[in-house]
Design a protein around this motif. Structure first.
Motif, PDB file in Angstrom:
ATOM      1  N   SER A 124       5.851   5.664  -7.047  1.00 47.85           N
ATOM      2  CA  SER A 124       6.823   6.520  -6.358  1.00 47.85           C
ATOM      3  C   SER A 124       6.290   6.943  -4.983  1.00 47.85           C
ATOM      4  CB  SER A 124       7.102   7.754  -7.216  1.00 47.85           C
ATOM      5  OG  SER A 124       7.741   8.767  -6.458  1.00 47.85           O
ATOM      6  N   SER A 125       7.207   7.211  -4.067  1.00 51.37           N
ATOM      7  CA  SER A 125       6.829   7.751  -2.753  1.00 51.37           C
ATOM      8  C   SER A 125       6.711   9.270  -2.796  1.00 51.37           C
ATOM      9  CB  SER A 125       7.856   7.333  -1.697  1.00 51.37           C
ATOM     10  OG  SER A 125       9.158   7.802  -2.025  1.00 51.37           O
ATOM     11  N   GLY A 126       6.895   9.844  -3.977  1.00 51.82           N
ATOM     12  CA  GLY A 126       6.760  11.288  -4.136  1.00 51.82           C
ATOM     13  C   GLY A 126       7.815  12.041  -3.342  1.00 51.82           C
ATOM     14  N   ASN A 127       7.379  13.070  -2.613  1.00 49.01           N
ATOM     15  CA  ASN A 127       8.321  13.852  -1.811  1.00 49.01           C
ATOM     16  C   ASN A 127       8.557  13.248  -0.422  1.00 49.01           C
ATOM     17  OD1 ASN A 127       8.614  15.812  -3.840  1.00 49.01           O
ATOM     18  ND2 ASN A 127       6.763  16.902  -3.141  1.00 49.01           N
ATOM     19  N   GLY A 128       7.900  12.126  -0.152  1.00 47.09           N
ATOM     20  CA  GLY A 128       8.052  11.499   1.162  1.00 47.09           C
ATOM     21  C   GLY A 128       8.723  10.142   1.077  1.00 47.09           C
ATOM     22  N   THR A 129       8.393   9.292   2.013  1.00 47.95           N
ATOM     23  CA  THR A 129       8.955   7.939   2.062  1.00 47.95           C
ATOM     24  C   THR A 129       7.847   6.959   2.420  1.00 47.95           C
ATOM     25  OG1 THR A 129       9.533   8.137   4.420  1.00 47.95           O
ATOM     26  CG2 THR A 129      11.228   8.761   2.806  1.00 47.95           C
ATOM     27  N   PHE A 130       8.094   5.693   2.141  1.00 47.55           N
ATOM     28  CA  PHE A 130       7.232   4.630   2.619  1.00 47.55           C
ATOM     29  C   PHE A 130       7.860   4.041   3.883  1.00 47.55           C
ATOM     30  CE2 PHE A 130       6.094   4.142  -2.040  1.00 47.55           C
ATOM     31  CZ  PHE A 130       4.836   4.744  -1.898  1.00 47.55           C
ATOM     32  N   LYS A 131       6.999   3.617   4.822  1.00 48.28           N
ATOM     33  CA  LYS A 131       7.479   3.018   6.065  1.00 48.28           C
ATOM     34  C   LYS A 131       7.488   1.498   5.901  1.00 48.28           C
ATOM     35  CE  LYS A 131       7.734   6.805   8.637  1.00 48.28           C
ATOM     36  NZ  LYS A 131       8.993   7.280   9.255  1.00 48.28           N
ATOM     37  N   LEU A 132       8.631   0.958   5.561  1.00 49.35           N
ATOM     38  CA  LEU A 132       8.776  -0.492   5.446  1.00 49.35           C
ATOM     39  C   LEU A 132       8.869  -1.082   6.856  1.00 49.35           C
ATOM     40  CD1 LEU A 132       9.390  -3.210   4.063  1.00 49.35           C
ATOM     41  CD2 LEU A 132      11.800  -2.509   3.985  1.00 49.35           C
ATOM     42  N   ARG A 133       7.959  -1.984   7.178  1.00 46.50           N
ATOM     43  CA  ARG A 133       7.994  -2.634   8.486  1.00 46.50           C
ATOM     44  C   ARG A 133       8.479  -4.062   8.322  1.00 46.50           C
ATOM     45  NH1 ARG A 133       6.568  -1.631  13.484  1.00 46.50           N
ATOM     46  NH2 ARG A 133       6.045  -3.349  14.903  1.00 46.50           N
ATOM     47  N   ALA A 134       9.501  -4.394   9.082  1.00 41.44           N
ATOM     48  CA  ALA A 134      10.070  -5.740   9.074  1.00 41.44           C
ATOM     49  C   ALA A 134       9.833  -6.360  10.453  1.00 41.44           C
ATOM     50  CB  ALA A 134      11.561  -5.683   8.759  1.00 41.44           C
ATOM     51  N   THR A 135       9.024  -7.396  10.494  1.00 41.15           N
ATOM     52  CA  THR A 135       8.672  -8.039  11.755  1.00 41.15           C
ATOM     53  C   THR A 135       9.235  -9.447  11.802  1.00 41.15           C
ATOM     54  OG1 THR A 135       6.602  -6.781  11.891  1.00 41.15           O
ATOM     55  CG2 THR A 135       6.771  -8.760  13.251  1.00 41.15           C
ATOM     56  N   ILE A 136       9.972  -9.726  12.856  1.00 40.74           N
ATOM     57  CA  ILE A 136      10.552 -11.050  13.033  1.00 40.74           C
ATOM     58  C   ILE A 136       9.683 -11.850  13.998  1.00 40.74           C
ATOM     59  CG2 ILE A 136      12.577 -12.339  13.805  1.00 40.74           C
ATOM     60  CD1 ILE A 136      14.232  -9.827  13.139  1.00 40.74           C
ATOM     61  N   THR A 137       9.398 -13.083  13.623  1.00 42.55           N
ATOM     62  CA  THR A 137       8.674 -14.002  14.506  1.00 42.55           C
ATOM     63  C   THR A 137       9.683 -14.909  15.188  1.00 42.55           C
ATOM     64  OG1 THR A 137       6.662 -13.971  13.167  1.00 42.55           O
ATOM     65  CG2 THR A 137       6.967 -15.864  14.610  1.00 42.55           C
ATOM     66  N   TRP A 138       9.509 -15.052  16.508  1.00 45.39           N
ATOM     67  CA  TRP A 138      10.443 -15.839  17.320  1.00 45.39           C
ATOM     68  C   TRP A 138       9.709 -17.011  17.967  1.00 45.39           C
ATOM     69  CZ3 TRP A 138      15.581 -13.904  18.007  1.00 45.39           C
ATOM     70  CH2 TRP A 138      15.791 -12.617  17.483  1.00 45.39           C
ATOM     71  N   GLU A 139      10.313 -18.163  17.928  1.00 44.20           N
ATOM     72  CA  GLU A 139       9.781 -19.339  18.611  1.00 44.20           C
ATOM     73  C   GLU A 139      10.224 -19.285  20.071  1.00 44.20           C
ATOM     74  OE1 GLU A 139       9.629 -23.864  17.229  1.00 44.20           O
ATOM     75  OE2 GLU A 139      11.635 -23.291  17.931  1.00 44.20           O
TER      76      GLU A 139
END
Length: 359
Positions: free
Chosen positions: A310-325
């Motif tokens: 669980s993230s408890g009383n907070g949140t998790f920072k999901l990072r989504a990174t796109i790679t570009w050619e």
């Protein structure tokens, strides 16, 4: 009288004297030859403090920052950097004579401007007025005014987004003449060309802030697979163009960023990703992942993640990174590739424990 030898004073000293004269800067790249007015462009400026126009600059269009600052792309190759400086068309002969001669006289009359620096300024004056030159660097007679309209003096331009002052000021050759329709001598490797323009377009490129679609969207449960995807309709290639256009010299380049993959970083080590590498590749239809649909709750998503606590009383920072050619094309059938670019965003994810139901 022409002299085929190196100057009495080192070129570095001449460059120092030149910097005292402040010929050019990031905003000054060129001016029309003999026109007396600035170029008609969106980025054209007015006259500088001497009354001479120097308004033809590199023009950016497409998916670029609006304020002229660096974009949001990060090169995947830490060794690749945009050009820190370059040489570009600056002024026609008569305008160059007006600006240069005035500043030389001003520098010569500056208190304390003697010794080596004063001698260097004197040699610079001879270089442009009396044909004083050295190996591979010819001198000029009366600032080349007899060829006014037939070419331009080129000068160094610093990249304002280069943080290293030594790199930024490394284009320290004296301004040099280039005839209309001709390319600068090969010794000026940093002379503006399609590849340099393409690199600058890359530096100013603004990639879309694409938010990854999730199911569940912002609140999920421990050990519940979360599906992630990017729809092809909002995940397209982007382009940035850089151009310079002055009499006798006109080039342009377009840099294209094409999406390749999506990397998910859950924001905590207590999580699993699908696939295990966290790298979701692009599908044949140019989308990434697969949208969640009713009835797929028991399936493993092709692109997604699963939180193990669980993230408890907070949140998790999901990072989504796109790679570009990154690829580019430019004037004269020029073209090639640059290292891939990346751009990532974060999303807050709340992870809750699954509550047991007591009967």
């Amino acid at each position: 009288m022409k002299e085929v030898r190196r100057p009495l004073l080192a070129t570095a000293t001449l460059a120092l004297a030149l910097s005292t004269l402040v010929l050019t800067g990031p905003a000054h790249a060129a001016t029309g030859v003999g026109t007396g007015t600035g170029a008609e462009t969106e980025q054209s400026g007015g006259p500088d403090d001497t009354g001479i126009y120097a308004s033809a600059k590199i023009q950016y269009s497409g998916s670029v920052t609006k304020d002229g600052s660096a974009g949001n792309v990060t090169s995947s190759d830490v060794n690749w950097t945009p050009p820190p400086c370059w040489y570009a068309p600056y002024l026609g002969a008569k305008d160059f004579k007006k600006k240069m001669s005035e500043q030389i006289e001003s520098a010569k009359n500056t208190p304390g401007m003697g010794g080596t620096a004063g001698a260097a300024i004197g040699e610079m004056q001879r270089h442009y007025e009396d044909e004083y030159g050295w190996t591979d660097t010819p001198g000029y007679k009366d600032y080349n005014v007899e060829k006014d309209g037939e070419g331009m003096f080129w000068a160094a331009v610093e990249n304002p987004d280069e943080p290293d002052i030594l790199k930024r000021s490394s284009c320290n050759d004296l301004p040099f003449w280039v005839d209309n329709g001709e390319t600068p001598p090969a010794r000026y490797e940093e002379a503006i060309n399609p590849k340099i323009l393409a690199a600058l377009a890359y530096q100013h490129m603004q990639l879309p802030d694409t938010k990854v679609s999730l199911a569940p969207e912002t609140v999920t449960k421990v050990n519940l697979p979360t599906w992630a995807w990017l729809d092809k309709a909002v995940f397209n290639e982007v382009q940035a163009t850089a151009a310079i256009n002055v009499p006798g010299f006109s080039i342009r380049s377009t840099t294209t960023a094409k999406p390749l993959s999506l990397k998910l970083e859950p924001g905590t080590p207590d999580a699993a990703t699908y696939p295990a590498s966290g790298e979701c590749v692009i599908n044949s239809d140019h989308s990434i992942g697969e949208p969640y649909a009713q009835g797929k709750a028991g399936e493993t998503p092709p692109c997604g993640l699963k939180y193990l606590r669980s993230s408890g009383n907070g949140t998790f920072k999901l990072r989504a990174t796109i790679t570009w050619e990154i690829s580019w094309t430019g004037t004269g059938d020029a073209g090639g590739t640059f290292p891939n670019g990346t751009f990532g965003t974060t999303q807050d994810i709340t992870v809750q424990e699954i509550q047991a139901v007591n009967h």
